[in-house]
Design a protein around this motif. Structure first.
Motif, short mmCIF file in Angstrom:
data_model
loop_
_atom_site.label_atom_id
_atom_site.label_comp_id
_atom_site.label_asym_id
_atom_site.label_seq_id
_atom_site.Cartn_x
_atom_site.Cartn_y
_atom_site.Cartn_z
N SER A 101 0.79 -1.28 0.05
CA SER A 101 0.35 -0.24 0.00
C SER A 101 0.82 1.34 -0.05
CB SER A 101 -0.75 0.05 1.17
OG SER A 101 -0.35 0.02 2.33
N GLN A 102 0.28 2.40 -0.04
CA GLN A 102 0.88 3.79 -0.07
C GLN A 102 1.49 3.85 1.26
OE1 GLN A 102 2.49 5.90 -1.83
NE2 GLN A 102 0.67 6.78 -2.92
N PRO A 103 2.90 4.19 1.32
CA PRO A 103 3.60 4.35 2.64
C PRO A 103 2.74 5.55 3.42
CG PRO A 103 5.19 4.24 0.90
CD PRO A 103 3.84 4.36 0.11
N GLN B 6 -0.82 11.60 1.09
CA GLN B 6 -1.15 12.93 0.49
C GLN B 6 -1.38 12.53 -1.01
OE1 GLN B 6 1.57 12.98 2.11
NE2 GLN B 6 3.11 13.77 0.62
N LEU B 7 -0.63 11.93 -1.43
CA LEU B 7 -0.48 11.48 -2.88
C LEU B 7 -1.67 10.53 -3.35
CD1 LEU B 7 3.33 11.08 -3.53
CD2 LEU B 7 1.93 12.97 -3.88
N GLY B 8 -2.33 10.14 -2.52
CA GLY B 8 -3.59 9.08 -2.89
C GLY B 8 -3.12 7.45 -3.06
N LEU B 9 -3.96 6.69 -3.54
CA LEU B 9 -3.59 5.31 -3.63
C LEU B 9 -2.46 5.21 -4.23
CD1 LEU B 9 -7.41 4.20 -4.05
CD2 LEU B 9 -6.08 3.92 -1.90
#
Length: 254
Positions: free
Chosen positions: A19-21, A26-29
């Motif tokens: 998943s996104q760290p 703030q950058l989304g998925l």
């Protein structure tokens, strides 16, 4: 057998994609490979289209011409063939009349117009209508001297004021023996001429209306005939001034 079952279960692990760290939330998925694949395919498709158009523009002949360049127009991103106004099949007025009125009603109104036209023609006689061709009356004389001294009023035996009339031109003898009936005052004559001109205008409008109703009744009848399940061929296209003409297959009635 039980050991094999245990070994098989040990390898059954759920696969979790990364998943996104947290520091990049703030950058989304986070984009997965399947998402990247769709985005990449779309990008390359657009680039290939632009390259093909660029190549086509470079290789285009500047003298190339197609008639559809001037006979079509762009509407909502789609090329549509223009239809000339003079060849429009049915006007908006005719469409409205054909939707709301039956052929019997249109025919009844047309016959009423014909009767009014005949009555107006009987009253006006079309003696001094502007659309009527001018008649020519040639007088023959024996010499050129008579041509120079020719007097139309004397030759017709009438008053000079009545020479221009094409009807109701009494002779001098009639004027001396009988009393003149009707208007003789110039102002009254001008008023009568104005009324007569107005009547001719009404007559012209009624004739045009009768022609339009005749065309509408023909178009309604043609549409009714087309509902019959007979083999037919269109001979002439429909226009604003005439109905379409069809040739039906001849069938013997039993």
């Amino acid at each position: 057998m039980s050991s094999f079952r245990k070994a098989l279960k040990s390898r059954q692990r759920n696969h979790h994609e990364r998943s996104q760290p947290g520091f990049r939330k703030q950058l989304g998925l986070l984009e997965k490979k399947k998402d990247y694949k769709l985005r990449a395919d779309d990008y390359h498709k657009k680039q290939n289209t632009l390259a093909a158009l660029r190549k086509k523009a470079l290789e285009k002949n500047p003298d190339e011409f197609y008639f559809k360049m001037i006979s079509s127009a762009l509407q909502d991103g789609v090329h549509v063939i223009k239809k000339p106004k003079e060849q429009e099949e049915v006007t908006e007025e005719q469409k409205k009349m054909m939707r709301t009125q039956d052929i019997n009603y249109v025919e009844m109104k047309r016959v009423a117009e014909v009767k009014k036209i005949e009555r107006l023609k009987g009253e006006l006689h079309l003696l001094d209508a502007e659309s009527k061709p001018k008649n020519k009356h040639t007088f023959f004389v024996d010499s050129k001297k008579e041509v120079q001294s020719f007097n139309l009023a004397d030759h017709l035996n009438t008053a000079p004021e009545l020479v221009d009339r094409v009807y109701n031109r009494p002779s001098l003898g009639t004027l001396e023996t009988k009393r003149i009936q009707g208007a003789v005052d110039p102002r009254a004559l001008g008023k009568l001429a104005k009324q007569r001109k107005h009547q001719y205008k009404i007559l012209s409008q009624r004739i045009d209306r009768e022609k339009k109703m005749f065309v509408i009744s023909q178009k309604i009848q043609t549409r009714k005939d087309l509902q019959d399940k007979f083999k037919k061929v269109k001979v002439k296209k429909e226009t604003t001034s005439s109905a379409a003409i069809y040739k039906f297959e001849a069938k013997r009635k039993r």
